[in-house]
Scaffold this active site. Structure first.
Site, PDB file in Angstrom:
ATOM      1  N   GLY A   5       5.275   4.092  -3.108  1.00 47.51           N
ATOM      2  CA  GLY A   5       4.631   4.982  -4.076  1.00 47.51           C
ATOM      3  C   GLY A   5       3.157   5.188  -3.801  1.00 47.51           C
ATOM      4  O   GLY A   5       2.556   6.169  -4.237  1.00 47.51           O
ATOM      5  N   ARG A   6       2.580   4.212  -3.086  1.00 45.36           N
ATOM      6  CA  ARG A   6       1.134   4.302  -2.825  1.00 45.36           C
ATOM      7  C   ARG A   6       0.820   3.785  -1.426  1.00 45.36           C
ATOM      8  O   ARG A   6      -0.218   3.179  -1.197  1.00 45.36           O
ATOM      9  CB  ARG A   6       0.373   3.490  -3.862  1.00 45.36           C
ATOM     10  CG  ARG A   6       0.846   2.041  -3.977  1.00 45.36           C
ATOM     11  CD  ARG A   6      -0.140   1.208  -4.739  1.00 45.36           C
ATOM     12  NE  ARG A   6       0.383  -0.127  -4.969  1.00 45.36           N
ATOM     13  CZ  ARG A   6      -0.324  -1.100  -5.496  1.00 45.36           C
ATOM     14  NH1 ARG A   6      -1.572  -0.904  -5.832  1.00 45.36           N
ATOM     15  NH2 ARG A   6       0.198  -2.284  -5.671  1.00 45.36           N
ATOM     16  N   LYS A  48      -1.836   0.569   2.321  1.00 46.05           N
ATOM     17  CA  LYS A  48      -1.422   0.431   0.913  1.00 46.05           C
ATOM     18  C   LYS A  48      -2.606   0.804   0.035  1.00 46.05           C
ATOM     19  O   LYS A  48      -3.719   0.325   0.268  1.00 46.05           O
ATOM     20  CB  LYS A  48      -1.013  -1.024   0.699  1.00 46.05           C
ATOM     21  CG  LYS A  48      -0.521  -1.386  -0.676  1.00 46.05           C
ATOM     22  CD  LYS A  48       0.164  -2.754  -0.597  1.00 46.05           C
ATOM     23  CE  LYS A  48       0.511  -3.322  -1.941  1.00 46.05           C
ATOM     24  NZ  LYS A  48       1.207  -4.605  -1.812  1.00 46.05           N
ATOM     25  N   ASP A 102      -0.660   5.945  -9.967  1.00 43.46           N
ATOM     26  CA  ASP A 102      -1.783   6.756  -9.475  1.00 43.46           C
ATOM     27  C   ASP A 102      -1.931   6.688  -7.957  1.00 43.46           C
ATOM     28  O   ASP A 102      -2.818   7.329  -7.394  1.00 43.46           O
ATOM     29  CB  ASP A 102      -3.092   6.326 -10.160  1.00 43.46           C
ATOM     30  CG  ASP A 102      -3.473   4.875  -9.860  1.00 43.46           C
ATOM     31  OD1 ASP A 102      -2.728   4.212  -9.104  1.00 43.46           O
ATOM     32  OD2 ASP A 102      -4.506   4.417 -10.381  1.00 43.46           O
ATOM     33  N   ARG A 161      -1.942  -3.043   6.514  1.00 41.42           N
ATOM     34  CA  ARG A 161      -0.997  -4.174   6.611  1.00 41.42           C
ATOM     35  C   ARG A 161      -0.156  -4.090   7.879  1.00 41.42           C
ATOM     36  O   ARG A 161       0.327  -3.020   8.249  1.00 41.42           O
ATOM     37  CB  ARG A 161      -0.096  -4.166   5.380  1.00 41.42           C
ATOM     38  CG  ARG A 161       0.926  -5.291   5.371  1.00 41.42           C
ATOM     39  CD  ARG A 161       1.507  -5.499   4.003  1.00 41.42           C
ATOM     40  NE  ARG A 161       2.490  -4.492   3.654  1.00 41.42           N
ATOM     41  CZ  ARG A 161       3.090  -4.438   2.465  1.00 41.42           C
ATOM     42  NH1 ARG A 161       2.781  -5.303   1.519  1.00 41.42           N
ATOM     43  NH2 ARG A 161       3.984  -3.507   2.205  1.00 41.42           N
ATOM     44  N   ARG A 199      13.563  -3.574   4.348  1.00 42.67           N
ATOM     45  CA  ARG A 199      13.785  -4.513   3.250  1.00 42.67           C
ATOM     46  C   ARG A 199      15.253  -4.484   2.871  1.00 42.67           C
ATOM     47  O   ARG A 199      15.969  -3.529   3.234  1.00 42.67           O
ATOM     48  CB  ARG A 199      13.000  -4.071   2.004  1.00 42.67           C
ATOM     49  CG  ARG A 199      11.562  -3.737   2.274  1.00 42.67           C
ATOM     50  CD  ARG A 199      11.116  -2.519   1.450  1.00 42.67           C
ATOM     51  NE  ARG A 199       9.776  -2.076   1.870  1.00 42.67           N
ATOM     52  CZ  ARG A 199       8.654  -2.475   1.315  1.00 42.67           C
ATOM     53  NH1 ARG A 199       8.697  -3.275   0.286  1.00 42.67           N
ATOM     54  NH2 ARG A 199       7.496  -2.069   1.759  1.00 42.67           N
ATOM     55  N   ASP A 226      13.445  -5.292  -3.117  1.00 47.63           N
ATOM     56  CA  ASP A 226      12.550  -4.437  -2.333  1.00 47.63           C
ATOM     57  C   ASP A 226      11.411  -5.252  -1.727  1.00 47.63           C
ATOM     58  O   ASP A 226      10.648  -4.733  -0.913  1.00 47.63           O
ATOM     59  CB  ASP A 226      11.975  -3.304  -3.210  1.00 47.63           C
ATOM     60  CG  ASP A 226      11.379  -3.813  -4.511  1.00 47.63           C
ATOM     61  OD1 ASP A 226      12.104  -4.484  -5.262  1.00 47.63           O
ATOM     62  OD2 ASP A 226      10.198  -3.568  -4.769  1.00 47.63           O
TER      63      ASP A 226
HETATM   64  P1  AMP Z   1       5.370  -3.845  -5.820  1.00 51.44           P
HETATM   65  O1  AMP Z   1       5.363  -4.524  -7.147  1.00 51.44           O
HETATM   66  O2  AMP Z   1       4.015  -3.783  -5.157  1.00 51.44           O
HETATM   67  O3  AMP Z   1       6.406  -4.387  -4.908  1.00 51.44           O
HETATM   68  O4  AMP Z   1       5.705  -2.312  -6.118  1.00 51.44           O
HETATM   69  C1  AMP Z   1       6.928  -1.885  -6.693  1.00 51.44           C
HETATM   70  C2  AMP Z   1       7.026  -0.396  -6.618  1.00 51.44           C
HETATM   71  O5  AMP Z   1       6.003   0.237  -7.404  1.00 51.44           O
HETATM   72  C3  AMP Z   1       6.872   0.191  -5.221  1.00 51.44           C
HETATM   73  O6  AMP Z   1       7.737   1.301  -5.156  1.00 51.44           O
HETATM   74  C4  AMP Z   1       5.422   0.622  -5.202  1.00 51.44           C
HETATM   75  O7  AMP Z   1       5.170   1.624  -4.243  1.00 51.44           O
HETATM   76  C5  AMP Z   1       5.232   1.146  -6.628  1.00 51.44           C
HETATM   77  N1  AMP Z   1       3.828   1.101  -7.075  1.00 51.44           N
HETATM   78  C6  AMP Z   1       3.108   0.016  -7.445  1.00 51.44           C
HETATM   79  N2  AMP Z   1       1.860   0.391  -7.850  1.00 51.44           N
HETATM   80  C7  AMP Z   1       1.781   1.738  -7.718  1.00 51.44           C
HETATM   81  C8  AMP Z   1       0.753   2.716  -7.968  1.00 51.44           C
HETATM   82  N3  AMP Z   1      -0.439   2.368  -8.437  1.00 51.44           N
HETATM   83  N4  AMP Z   1       1.051   4.000  -7.699  1.00 51.44           N
HETATM   84  C9  AMP Z   1       2.249   4.367  -7.229  1.00 51.44           C
HETATM   85  N5  AMP Z   1       3.254   3.505  -6.990  1.00 51.44           N
HETATM   86  C10 AMP Z   1       3.035   2.205  -7.224  1.00 51.44           C
HETATM   87 MG    MG Z   2       6.904  -4.211  -3.014  1.00 42.89          MG
END
Ligand code: AMP
Ligand code: MG
Length: 502
Positions: A107-108, A128, A140, A191, A198, A269
């Site tokens: 997502g980011r 990231k 965001d 990274r 995954r 994931d």
């Molecule tokens: P994580 O907890 O980092 O493994 O993220 C879980 C999911 O949420 C993944 O699909 C990330 O890309 C998405 N995600 C986390 N923070 C954001 C953000 N600020 N904007 C967009 N996507 C996010």
């Molecule tokens: Mg993740």
């Protein structure tokens, strides 16, 4: 950007204005159409290097000076993608705290491409915090400095402990202010991973119902991570891939348990096919030993508590197995049999690896598995009962061999502890203390030190995080490091809570 411009008189000028090439390859983009969206990282107003990993850059064959130049930093921030990058956001699904989310994805984040390192290993370079992508949902797309430095720090600490992990090449501040509970400095993390495949990648491919895509993914993952299976049939490659993931995840989680690491968000994931630890969000190391420890503020049920990690590992692998059924055998019953047999190896592999760790940590001259397991479990029971610091207990035990005096946490008025201690003394030889010190860290990312360093960095002072990264790079040496880096948190620090990386 392999070292190239040494005799070019205009090299310095070019490095300031031109984004450098990195020497990227693109096997994921070429082979796995259907599992990503091409997507450019967002521009960044004022990129500045916060931390840079020189040794990792060298390992990747990158030009250290060029990377730290204006053009290099812009590339690391995603502001000016290198000309040979093919940025893309990867698609994946995931079970989050047990509930299935069909469409997560980067997502980011974006994958810039792959580099083949000095040892011949293909590694992803991924950014990231590089802006919203088609997978951003409500987010965001941004990241803030504290959590990105946290990921940098934990990756380096785990690497120095010899635990497979993704690592960060750099953290760049963006000059943007990002709104969380308060306005915080924005940052991008670069990274490096053996791949970003995954369990969730397989869940996504399986959910599309596109068998051809699933076959391509299995073949790609097997070729990248199980080269020994090259040339085998697709079904054989799928079975070999699953057996491999069982193996590397069992070993990884045993590594975590040996150092007191709590991942905190073992969603599918966040489980890699490579066996590397990924996504240092709400993770933390144990202080006082307690198998029920949970640090994450969102883990209300304790699903990812320290002592649950081995079982959750098996649960996550079962989710991977489900996706592979149609590839492993045309006959679903036979496929399930094959995959079940492989999954049954997990407790054996985990148990064996854990016992090997505990034998070395306790300096045992190996005896029978049952006896040694009893010694190890007996020790942990004492730590738990008396709320003893997990990391320091093993070092103190080794010290007691040198001084001849029992460690302070083995009081004479505790019958259980005293008899355990005398039993242990009979199981170790003269060199045990040295062997123990070689595997039991003095320096781990202590929660209070991490928080202190991140708070300072957020206020503009990067000195504490730089020092901490340095100290954690030498986990087994007391050396001339200030003793406070080896101390548990003072009582005034209070109970610790972590938050998902934001
Ligand atoms: P994580 O907890 O980092 O493994 O993220 C879980 C999911 O949420 C993944 O699909 C990330 O890309 C998405 N995600 C986390 N923070 C954001 C953000 N600020 N904007 C967009 N996507 C996010
Ligand atoms: Mg993740």
């Amino acid at each position: 950007m392999r070292r190239s411009c040494t005799d070019d008189p205009y090299a310095d000028i070019v490095s300031v204005v031109a984004p450098p090439s990195f020497g990227f390859e693109h096997t994921f983009a070429d082979g796995l159409d259907g599992l990503y969206a091409e997507w450019a990282p967002a521009p960044v107003p004022h990129p500045e290097l916060a931390v840079f990993n020189e040794s990792l850059a060298s390992e990747l064959g990158l030009d250290i000076d060029h990377l730290q130049s204006t053009a290099g930093v812009r590339a690391l921030a995603g502001d000016a993608a290198p000309p040979d990058a093919r940025p893309l956001a990867q698609a994946y699904s995931g079970h989050q705290f047990g509930g299935y989310s069909p469409r997560l994805g980067d997502g980011r984040a974006v994958l810039l491409g792959e580099l083949v390192d000095n040892a011949g290993v293909r590694r992803d370079l991924h950014l990231k915090g590089s802006g919203r992508t088609p997978f951003a949902r409500g987010g965001d797309g941004k990241a803030v400095l504290g959590p990105m430095l946290r990921e940098y720090l934990f990756g380096e600490a785990m690497h120095a402990l010899g635990i497979p992990t993704t690592r960060a090449l750099a953290v760049v501040t963006t000059g943007e202010s990002v709104t969380r509970e308060t306005a915080l400095p924005g940052a991008v993390l670069a990274r490096v991973a053996s791949s970003h495949l995954r369990v969730g990648t397989f869940q996504y491919a399986a959910a599309t119902g596109d068998a051809e895509l699933m076959d391509r993914l299995v073949r790609y993952a097997a070729e990248r991570h199980v080269p020994a299976a090259t040339g085998e049939t697709l079904a054989e490659q799928a079975a070999a891939l699953f057996a491999h993931v069982v193996d590397v995840q069992a070993a990884l989680i045993a590594d975590w348990m040996a150092v007191g690491f709590i991942h905190g968000v073992m969603n599918t994931d966040n489980v890699t096919i490579s066996g590397e630890t990924i996504d240092y969000g709400p993770c933390a190391f144990l202080d006082a030993y307690d198998a029920a420890t949970v640090f994450s503020s969102i883990d209300h049920g304790g699903r990812y508590a320290f002592g649950n990690q081995p079982a959750i590992g098996a649960w996550n692998l079962a989710r991977l197995a489900e996706t592979l059924v149609p590839v492993v055998d045309d006959d679903p019953d036979r496929a399930v049999q094959t995959l079940t047999a492989a999954l049954e190896q997990y407790p054996l592999r985990f148990g064996g690896s854990w016992l090997t760790h505990m034998r070395t940590k306790l300096g045992l001259v190996p005896g029978s598995d049952d006896d040694d397991r009893e010694v190890a479990e007996g020790f942990l029971a004492i730590l738990e009962r008396r709320e003893i610091d997990f990391t320091n207990a093993f070092r103190d035990l080794a010290t007691s061999l040198r001084t001849g005096a029992p460690p302070s946490f083995m009081p004479v008025d505790d019958d259980g502890a005293t008899s355990w201690y005398h039993g242990w003394l009979e199981r170790v030889d003269r060199d045990a203390a040295q062997r123990m010190d070689a595997v039991n860290p003095v320096h781990i990312p202590r929660n209070h030190l991490v928080e202190e360093a991140l708070a300072a960095a957020t206020d503009g002072d990067l000195a504490p995080i730089t020092t901490l990264v340095e100290v954690l790079g030498r986990p087994f040496e007391r050396g001339d490091v200030d003793g406070r880096f080896a101390q548990p948190a003072p009582d005034s620090f209070g109970p610790y809570r972590t938050f998902c990386g934001t």
